[in-house]
Write a protein that holds these residues in place. Sequence first.
Motif, PDB file in Angstrom:
ATOM      1  N   ASP A 141      -2.686  -1.146  50.520  1.00  0.00           N
ATOM      2  CA  ASP A 141      -1.697  -1.760  51.392  1.00  0.00           C
ATOM      3  C   ASP A 141      -0.972  -2.770  50.526  1.00  0.00           C
ATOM      4  N   LEU A 142       0.256  -2.463  50.178  1.00  0.00           N
ATOM      5  CA  LEU A 142       1.042  -3.307  49.281  1.00  0.00           C
ATOM      6  C   LEU A 142       1.937  -4.208  50.125  1.00  0.00           C
ATOM      7  N   ARG A 190       8.787  -5.155  45.749  1.00  0.00           N
ATOM      8  CA  ARG A 190       8.179  -5.124  44.418  1.00  0.00           C
ATOM      9  C   ARG A 190       8.084  -3.685  43.921  1.00  0.00           C
ATOM     10  N   ASN A 191       8.269  -3.511  42.643  1.00  0.00           N
ATOM     11  CA  ASN A 191       8.151  -2.190  42.033  1.00  0.00           C
ATOM     12  C   ASN A 191       6.684  -1.940  41.689  1.00  0.00           C
ATOM     13  N   LEU A 239       1.409   0.682  39.215  1.00  0.00           N
ATOM     14  CA  LEU A 239       0.210   1.088  39.949  1.00  0.00           C
ATOM     15  C   LEU A 239       0.115   2.606  39.990  1.00  0.00           C
ATOM     16  N   TYR A 240       1.214   3.253  40.294  1.00  0.00           N
ATOM     17  CA  TYR A 240       1.215   4.720  40.369  1.00  0.00           C
ATOM     18  C   TYR A 240       0.872   5.327  39.009  1.00  0.00           C
ATOM     19  N   LYS A 241       1.443   4.773  37.956  1.00  0.00           N
ATOM     20  CA  LYS A 241       1.128   5.255  36.602  1.00  0.00           C
ATOM     21  C   LYS A 241      -0.332   4.987  36.254  1.00  0.00           C
ATOM     22  N   PHE A 267      -2.500  -4.018  38.453  1.00  0.00           N
ATOM     23  CA  PHE A 267      -1.196  -3.503  38.868  1.00  0.00           C
ATOM     24  C   PHE A 267      -0.792  -3.936  40.273  1.00  0.00           C
ATOM     25  N   ILE A 268      -1.618  -4.743  40.931  1.00  0.00           N
ATOM     26  CA  ILE A 268      -1.298  -5.173  42.294  1.00  0.00           C
ATOM     27  C   ILE A 268      -1.261  -6.689  42.364  1.00  0.00           C
ATOM     28  N   ASP A 269      -0.695  -7.205  43.451  1.00  0.00           N
ATOM     29  CA  ASP A 269      -0.639  -8.644  43.671  1.00  0.00           C
ATOM     30  C   ASP A 269      -1.911  -9.117  44.370  1.00  0.00           C
TER      31      ASP A 269
END
Length: 94
Positions: free
Chosen positions: A8-9, A14-15, A19-21, A55-57
């Motif tokens: 849950d972003l 935000r790009n 995270l996906y990579k 990769f996340i906040d």
Amino acid sequence: MVYSISYDLRKPDRNYEDLYKGIQSFGYWWHQTGSNWIIATNKNCAEIRDYLKQFIDANDKLFVVALQKNWAAVGFSQNEYNWMKSLPEAIWNN
């Protein structure tokens, strides 16, 4: 092992491409639904989580869970079903 990763972003602007990579870097992946991915890796849940945290906040949510070979689904394409069915036995039993 096969894992489900969901998140849950909280920042819609935000790009999250990194995270996906990061998820794709595990090599064998399927972006199953909007915020859920399935991956196969020899890492454990904590190792996957710890790697993806970068990769996340801090206010985002990330959940990693191991899957069993016994699964059921509805509404996916035949290619998507085939992806799950094609996972080698060794991956499920690792």
